[in-house]
Design a protein around this motif. Sequence first.
Motif, mmCIF file in Angstrom:
data_model
loop_
_atom_site.group_PDB
_atom_site.id
_atom_site.type_symbol
_atom_site.label_atom_id
_atom_site.label_comp_id
_atom_site.label_asym_id
_atom_site.label_seq_id
_atom_site.Cartn_x
_atom_site.Cartn_y
_atom_site.Cartn_z
ATOM 1 N N ALA A 1 -4.669 10.124 0.211
ATOM 2 C CA ALA A 1 -5.090 9.030 -0.671
ATOM 3 C C ALA A 1 -4.389 7.738 -0.270
ATOM 4 C CB ALA A 1 -4.754 9.380 -2.121
ATOM 5 N N ALA A 2 -5.097 6.640 -0.469
ATOM 6 C CA ALA A 2 -4.555 5.299 -0.216
ATOM 7 C C ALA A 2 -4.722 4.480 -1.478
ATOM 8 C CB ALA A 2 -5.280 4.656 0.953
ATOM 9 N N MET A 3 -3.621 3.844 -1.891
ATOM 10 C CA MET A 3 -3.628 3.014 -3.082
ATOM 11 C C MET A 3 -3.024 1.642 -2.759
ATOM 12 S SD MET A 3 -3.823 6.231 -4.220
ATOM 13 C CE MET A 3 -2.264 7.038 -4.501
ATOM 14 N N ARG B 1 0.824 -1.208 0.000
ATOM 15 C CA ARG B 1 0.000 0.000 0.000
ATOM 16 C C ARG B 1 0.862 1.265 0.000
ATOM 17 N NH1 ARG B 1 -4.922 0.188 3.791
ATOM 18 N NH2 ARG B 1 -5.840 1.177 1.944
ATOM 19 N N TYR B 2 0.334 2.253 -0.708
ATOM 20 C CA TYR B 2 0.973 3.564 -0.835
ATOM 21 C C TYR B 2 0.012 4.600 -0.261
ATOM 22 C CZ TYR B 2 2.414 7.845 -3.377
ATOM 23 O OH TYR B 2 2.778 9.113 -3.732
ATOM 24 N N PHE B 3 0.514 5.426 0.638
ATOM 25 C CA PHE B 3 -0.300 6.445 1.282
ATOM 26 C C PHE B 3 0.280 7.818 0.956
ATOM 27 C CE2 PHE B 3 -0.739 2.627 3.926
ATOM 28 C CZ PHE B 3 -2.125 2.501 3.946
ATOM 29 N N LEU B 4 -0.567 8.699 0.467
ATOM 30 C CA LEU B 4 -0.157 9.988 -0.079
ATOM 31 C C LEU B 4 -0.874 11.133 0.620
ATOM 32 C CD1 LEU B 4 0.956 11.902 -2.350
ATOM 33 C CD2 LEU B 4 -1.060 11.246 -3.683
ATOM 34 N N LEU B 5 -0.099 12.123 1.073
ATOM 35 C CA LEU B 5 -0.651 13.364 1.611
ATOM 36 C C LEU B 5 -0.060 14.502 0.787
ATOM 37 C CD1 LEU B 5 -2.427 14.617 3.902
ATOM 38 C CD2 LEU B 5 -0.311 14.852 5.228
ATOM 39 N N CYS B 6 -0.915 15.233 0.054
ATOM 40 C CA CYS B 6 -0.408 16.241 -0.875
ATOM 41 C C CYS B 6 -1.316 17.467 -0.913
ATOM 42 C CB CYS B 6 -0.281 15.658 -2.282
ATOM 43 S SG CYS B 6 -1.858 15.236 -3.065
ATOM 44 N N PHE B 7 -0.748 18.572 -1.406
ATOM 45 C CA PHE B 7 -1.520 19.793 -1.621
ATOM 46 C C PHE B 7 -2.776 19.499 -2.442
ATOM 47 C CE2 PHE B 7 0.143 24.250 -1.095
ATOM 48 C CZ PHE B 7 1.104 23.963 -0.134
ATOM 49 N N SER B 8 -3.864 20.101 -2.047
ATOM 50 C CA SER B 8 -5.113 19.981 -2.791
ATOM 51 C C SER B 8 -5.315 21.185 -3.704
ATOM 52 C CB SER B 8 -6.288 19.885 -1.812
ATOM 53 O OG SER B 8 -7.512 20.100 -2.458
ATOM 54 N N THR C 1 -5.993 10.064 -9.647
ATOM 55 C CA THR C 1 -6.535 8.872 -10.309
ATOM 56 C C THR C 1 -5.850 8.619 -11.644
ATOM 57 O OG1 THR C 1 -8.345 10.182 -11.253
ATOM 58 C CG2 THR C 1 -8.763 9.072 -9.157
ATOM 59 N N SER C 2 -5.489 9.684 -12.353
ATOM 60 C CA SER C 2 -4.795 9.532 -13.629
ATOM 61 C C SER C 2 -3.392 8.959 -13.435
ATOM 62 C CB SER C 2 -4.719 10.882 -14.343
ATOM 63 O OG SER C 2 -3.961 10.795 -15.528
ATOM 64 N N ALA C 3 -2.669 9.466 -12.443
ATOM 65 C CA ALA C 3 -1.298 9.017 -12.206
ATOM 66 C C ALA C 3 -1.235 7.550 -11.808
ATOM 67 C CB ALA C 3 -0.644 9.882 -11.133
ATOM 68 N N PHE C 4 -2.275 7.073 -11.131
ATOM 69 C CA PHE C 4 -2.281 5.703 -10.623
ATOM 70 C C PHE C 4 -3.310 4.835 -11.346
ATOM 71 C CE2 PHE C 4 -0.342 8.261 -7.349
ATOM 72 C CZ PHE C 4 0.728 7.473 -6.935
ATOM 73 N N ALA C 5 -3.513 5.127 -12.621
ATOM 74 C CA ALA C 5 -4.541 4.409 -13.392
ATOM 75 C C ALA C 5 -4.134 2.978 -13.729
ATOM 76 C CB ALA C 5 -4.854 5.177 -14.673
ATOM 77 N N ASP C 6 -2.845 2.737 -13.931
ATOM 78 C CA ASP C 6 -2.382 1.427 -14.386
ATOM 79 C C ASP C 6 -1.615 0.708 -13.287
ATOM 80 O OD1 ASP C 6 -3.405 1.849 -16.982
ATOM 81 O OD2 ASP C 6 -1.598 2.968 -17.539
ATOM 82 N N GLY C 7 -2.117 -0.448 -12.892
ATOM 83 C CA GLY C 7 -1.419 -1.275 -11.915
ATOM 84 C C GLY C 7 -1.711 -0.959 -10.471
#
Length: 204
Positions: A199-201, A141-148, A168-174
Amino acid sequence: MTAAPHHSRRPGGPDDLYRTPPPWDIGRPQGAFRALAESGAIQGRVLDAGCGTGEHVLMCAALGLDATGIDLASAALQRAEEKARERERTARFLRRDAREVAELAESFDTVLDCGLFHIFDAQDRAAYVAGLGTVLRPGGRYFLLCFSDRQPAGNWPWVHRVSQADITSAFADGWHIDSIEPATIDITTDPDGIRAWFAAMTRI
């Protein structure tokens, strides 16, 4: 929002960010990551991409996890190592470019990103995400905290204001996007903090 004057223009290099304590260096983990740790969501081998002075790496080390932080700012890494000694924590800090994280040739179960993703343009973002895909194991899992994009640019013109669509675009594949929620990045110069996305991926 107010910020230290030298953060109102693009830094000349990573160490420029740490010539004086930057506003995001709050001396403790960000609340979103502290809550993750308390919930048990951070597991296994942990990589903090863009670790700064190491608060999230040391938080993970305190949980008994194998924690590594990477950053390009030598001054920040030096301070992180000092903190590790002061707190008697075992952690690893490496000077590495997160866009070339694949060169670590290692596998991690969890990757944390607090304030790194939003400094990249589209090309660098693609390189970064591709690298993450090589070091994060399937199911990791990848957890992201970034400017909105809800945050006015203000004194941070060198930071990209990120939309949900950008994520969502950056993490669309895989990747499977588990959640994207409004959040706050705490800073020392404004009690209201910075509007952010958390975000959590999951790596497929």
